[in-house]
Motif scaffolding. Structure first.
Motif, mmCIF file in Angstrom:
data_model
loop_
_atom_site.group_PDB
_atom_site.id
_atom_site.type_symbol
_atom_site.label_atom_id
_atom_site.label_comp_id
_atom_site.label_asym_id
_atom_site.label_seq_id
_atom_site.Cartn_x
_atom_site.Cartn_y
_atom_site.Cartn_z
ATOM 1 N N MET A 1 1.901 -9.563 1.053
ATOM 2 C CA MET A 1 1.382 -9.065 2.327
ATOM 3 C C MET A 1 2.395 -8.150 2.991
ATOM 4 S SD MET A 1 -0.469 -12.436 3.943
ATOM 5 C CE MET A 1 -0.481 -11.684 5.561
ATOM 6 N N LEU A 2 3.670 -8.525 2.923
ATOM 7 C CA LEU A 2 4.704 -7.683 3.520
ATOM 8 C C LEU A 2 4.730 -6.309 2.847
ATOM 9 C CD1 LEU A 2 7.162 -7.250 5.346
ATOM 10 C CD2 LEU A 2 8.575 -8.246 3.541
ATOM 11 N N GLY A 3 4.640 -6.286 1.516
ATOM 12 C CA GLY A 3 4.629 -5.006 0.813
ATOM 13 C C GLY A 3 3.470 -4.130 1.248
ATOM 14 N N LEU A 4 2.279 -4.717 1.356
ATOM 15 C CA LEU A 4 1.103 -3.952 1.790
ATOM 16 C C LEU A 4 1.259 -3.461 3.221
ATOM 17 C CD1 LEU A 4 -1.650 -6.211 0.214
ATOM 18 C CD2 LEU A 4 -1.204 -3.830 -0.392
ATOM 19 N N LEU A 5 1.803 -4.291 4.088
ATOM 20 C CA LEU A 5 1.993 -3.890 5.482
ATOM 21 C C LEU A 5 3.025 -2.767 5.600
ATOM 22 C CD1 LEU A 5 1.908 -7.396 7.222
ATOM 23 C CD2 LEU A 5 0.152 -5.610 7.341
ATOM 24 N N VAL A 6 4.093 -2.826 4.809
ATOM 25 C CA VAL A 6 5.087 -1.752 4.831
ATOM 26 C C VAL A 6 4.472 -0.459 4.308
ATOM 27 C CG1 VAL A 6 7.292 -0.972 3.862
ATOM 28 C CG2 VAL A 6 7.057 -3.303 4.693
ATOM 29 N N MET A 7 3.639 -0.545 3.253
ATOM 30 C CA MET A 7 2.924 0.645 2.779
ATOM 31 C C MET A 7 2.028 1.211 3.878
ATOM 32 S SD MET A 7 1.859 -0.305 -1.140
ATOM 33 C CE MET A 7 1.105 1.289 -1.425
ATOM 34 N N GLY A 8 1.320 0.314 4.591
ATOM 35 C CA GLY A 8 0.473 0.765 5.683
ATOM 36 C C GLY A 8 1.275 1.434 6.787
ATOM 37 N N LEU A 9 2.446 0.878 7.098
ATOM 38 C CA LEU A 9 3.315 1.476 8.103
ATOM 39 C C LEU A 9 3.800 2.854 7.646
ATOM 40 C CD1 LEU A 9 4.952 1.282 10.726
ATOM 41 C CD2 LEU A 9 6.741 0.090 9.422
ATOM 42 N N GLY A 10 4.115 2.962 6.364
ATOM 43 C CA GLY A 10 4.540 4.258 5.836
ATOM 44 C C GLY A 10 3.441 5.309 5.941
ATOM 45 N N GLY A 11 2.209 4.901 5.608
ATOM 46 C CA GLY A 11 1.093 5.830 5.730
ATOM 47 C C GLY A 11 0.847 6.249 7.160
ATOM 48 N N ALA A 12 0.952 5.292 8.088
ATOM 49 C CA ALA A 12 0.762 5.604 9.508
ATOM 50 C C ALA A 12 1.858 6.537 10.006
ATOM 51 C CB ALA A 12 0.746 4.308 10.322
ATOM 52 N N THR A 13 3.093 6.318 9.541
ATOM 53 C CA THR A 13 4.199 7.194 9.936
ATOM 54 C C THR A 13 3.955 8.618 9.440
ATOM 55 O OG1 THR A 13 5.733 5.325 9.839
ATOM 56 C CG2 THR A 13 6.695 7.526 9.776
ATOM 57 N N ALA A 14 3.488 8.743 8.188
ATOM 58 C CA ALA A 14 3.192 10.071 7.654
ATOM 59 C C ALA A 14 2.045 10.737 8.407
ATOM 60 C CB ALA A 14 2.852 9.954 6.168
ATOM 61 N N ALA A 15 1.068 9.933 8.838
ATOM 62 C CA ALA A 15 -0.098 10.497 9.523
ATOM 63 C C ALA A 15 0.266 11.133 10.857
ATOM 64 C CB ALA A 15 -1.154 9.410 9.730
ATOM 65 N N VAL A 16 1.289 10.618 11.525
ATOM 66 C CA VAL A 16 1.675 11.158 12.833
ATOM 67 C C VAL A 16 2.937 12.009 12.747
ATOM 68 C CG1 VAL A 16 0.599 9.214 14.029
ATOM 69 C CG2 VAL A 16 3.029 9.089 13.437
ATOM 70 N N ALA A 17 3.413 12.285 11.540
ATOM 71 C CA ALA A 17 4.672 13.013 11.366
ATOM 72 C C ALA A 17 4.600 14.397 11.995
ATOM 73 C CB ALA A 17 5.006 13.126 9.885
ATOM 74 N N ALA A 18 5.695 14.765 12.669
ATOM 75 C CA ALA A 18 5.776 16.083 13.291
ATOM 76 C C ALA A 18 6.684 17.027 12.505
ATOM 77 C CB ALA A 18 6.291 15.941 14.722
ATOM 78 N N GLY A 19 7.277 16.533 11.439
ATOM 79 C CA GLY A 19 8.171 17.371 10.645
ATOM 80 C C GLY A 19 8.512 16.705 9.332
ATOM 81 N N GLN A 82 -12.431 18.688 4.997
ATOM 82 C CA GLN A 82 -13.455 18.589 6.024
ATOM 83 C C GLN A 82 -12.889 18.288 7.407
ATOM 84 O OE1 GLN A 82 -16.756 19.258 5.479
ATOM 85 N NE2 GLN A 82 -16.108 19.816 3.406
ATOM 86 N N PHE A 83 -11.754 17.597 7.466
ATOM 87 C CA PHE A 83 -11.217 17.171 8.752
ATOM 88 C C PHE A 83 -9.771 17.646 8.916
ATOM 89 C CE2 PHE A 83 -14.551 14.174 7.520
ATOM 90 C CZ PHE A 83 -15.395 14.243 8.629
ATOM 91 N N HIS A 84 -8.818 16.840 8.451
ATOM 92 C CA HIS A 84 -7.397 17.181 8.627
ATOM 93 C C HIS A 84 -6.598 16.376 7.613
ATOM 94 C CE1 HIS A 84 -3.494 17.868 10.567
ATOM 95 N NE2 HIS A 84 -4.090 18.823 11.285
ATOM 96 N N TRP A 85 -5.474 16.958 7.170
ATOM 97 C CA TRP A 85 -4.668 16.243 6.180
ATOM 98 C C TRP A 85 -4.147 14.914 6.713
ATOM 99 C CZ3 TRP A 85 0.319 15.011 7.376
ATOM 100 C CH2 TRP A 85 0.974 15.783 8.356
ATOM 101 N N ARG A 86 -3.952 14.811 8.028
ATOM 102 C CA ARG A 86 -3.430 13.566 8.594
ATOM 103 C C ARG A 86 -4.405 12.404 8.373
ATOM 104 N NH1 ARG A 86 0.993 14.548 11.854
ATOM 105 N NH2 ARG A 86 1.280 16.722 12.494
ATOM 106 N N LEU A 87 -5.680 12.707 8.355
ATOM 107 C CA LEU A 87 -6.678 11.654 8.189
ATOM 108 C C LEU A 87 -6.564 11.004 6.811
ATOM 109 C CD1 LEU A 87 -8.964 10.180 9.598
ATOM 110 C CD2 LEU A 87 -10.561 11.874 8.668
ATOM 111 N N ALA A 88 -6.189 11.777 5.803
ATOM 112 C CA ALA A 88 -6.005 11.209 4.458
ATOM 113 C C ALA A 88 -4.923 10.131 4.467
ATOM 114 C CB ALA A 88 -5.657 12.311 3.466
ATOM 115 N N PHE A 89 -3.813 10.395 5.161
ATOM 116 C CA PHE A 89 -2.750 9.386 5.277
ATOM 117 C C PHE A 89 -3.224 8.182 6.088
ATOM 118 C CE2 PHE A 89 0.072 12.985 4.224
ATOM 119 C CZ PHE A 89 0.882 12.382 3.284
ATOM 120 N N ALA A 90 -3.971 8.448 7.153
ATOM 121 C CA ALA A 90 -4.442 7.349 8.008
ATOM 122 C C ALA A 90 -5.393 6.431 7.245
ATOM 123 C CB ALA A 90 -5.127 7.921 9.250
ATOM 124 N N ILE A 91 -6.312 7.017 6.456
ATOM 125 C CA ILE A 91 -7.254 6.204 5.680
ATOM 126 C C ILE A 91 -6.514 5.395 4.619
ATOM 127 C CG2 ILE A 91 -9.187 6.291 4.075
ATOM 128 C CD1 ILE A 91 -10.029 6.789 6.924
#
Length: 311
Positions: A1-19, A82-91
């Motif tokens: 579960m920790l591994g999956l949650l860290v992966m999810g956190l990484g994806g969320a971080t990439a989704a909001v990345a500004a640089g 169709q939308f934005h590259w950030r959405l791919a990371f968020a999904i």
């Protein structure tokens, strides 16, 4: 579960990345989570299926990797267009969070697998288990290194033999898609016949022939099909070696050792193949290396069997 949650956190971080820095941090978090998940998913499958249909179960676990990649190639590209590259990371992040929730709600350890409360797990691996784990990891690493070289250089080799890029890439993708059939089926056959070595040697030999034949245009299509349908079949059989290499109490640590050897061998393989291609100018040389890696898979498996008998 920790591994999956860290992966999810990484994806969320990439989704909001500004640089670049924040995006890189997100990818590093995803990598850390992936390593943790890989070690423990394999351990959990061993806990449930050791002594039973382990090759079949490992085949289903292994095939989830190309299956997930296939979903991502289709869905994430569509989301980006169709939308934005950030959405791919968020999904993708949502996939991981949902999987962690499903694991929390649905997974139970098999009867007798849990250590008594307060009991410490044995540290390290005894000599016999260490050697067997190293050999099993080598079998898995050579096999995957050959596949990674195939993925990296088969399209160029096909183009060198006269295929257009829009033909070559789908041919390689088709080989990967066929793995979703061949890997669980090969594991099932190995479990039912109780002849995993025969399955591994036959499939790996077909893989060697396909890799050597692929650069020749008249054989290219058939080579791609047979490579995916037969050559990549023994993945579950190979992963099942881990069930014989380490005792139940040491599986988590053992899978950590297994993964370390795996990455140490697979990581340099595409770079070595690229060096060979740069030196000769022929992508065929990379496929010869891939064929040699598949041959080493058979040699390492034979060494594992010899070690099982002698140790």
């Amino acid at each position: 579960m920790l591994g999956l949650l860290v992966m999810g956190l990484g994806g969320a971080t990439a989704a909001v990345a500004a640089g670049f820095g924040m995006l890189g941090l997100g990818r590093i978090l995803c990598g850390i989570g992936f390593v943790i998940g890989t070690i423990y998913f394999a351990k959990m499958v061993q806990d449930w299926f050791a002594g039973k249909e382990l090759a079949t179960a490992m085949g289903i676990l292994v095939v989830s990797w190309p299956f997930g990649i296939a979903i991502g190639q289709v869905a994430h590209d569509w989301l980006m267009t169709q939308f934005h590259w950030r959405l791919a990371f968020a999904i993708a992040s949502a996939y991981c969070m949902t999987a962690a929730l499903a694991l929390w709600l649905g997974y139970r350890a098999p009867p007798g697998a849990a250590a008594p409360r307060g009991a410490a797990a044995p540290a390290g691996l005894p000599r016999r288990e260490l050697w067997l784990t190293l050999l099993a990891a080598s079998v898995w690493a050579f096999f995957n290194a050959g596949y990674l070289v195939f993925l990296s250089f088969a399209p160029r080799a096909l183009q060198d033999s006269g295929f257009a890029a829009q033909q070559a890439i789908p041919m390689v993708s088709a080989a990967s898609a066929l793995m979703m059939i061949s890997i669980p089926l090969s594991g099932f056959i190995a479990d039912r016949t109780n002849r995993p070595d025969a399955v591994l040697y036959l499939c790996s030999a077909v893989g060697v022939v396909c890799l050597l034949a692929l650069p020749y245009a008249p054989f290219a299509v058939l080579a791609c099909v047979l490579f995916g349908l037969i050559g990549m079949g023994p993945a579950g059989v190979i992963m099942a070696l881990t069930g014989q290499a380490m005792s139940p109490a040491r599986r988590a640590f053992g899978m950590g050792v297994f993964s370390t050897i795996y990455y140490a061998i697979t990581a340099p393989a595409p770079a070595l193949a690229g060096w060979l291609v740069d030196r000769s100018g022929a992508a065929q040389d990379a496929l010869i290396l891939a064929a040699a890696l598949f041959a080493l898979t058979m040699v390492a498996n034979l060494a594992f069997r010899v070690a099982v008998r002698r140790l």
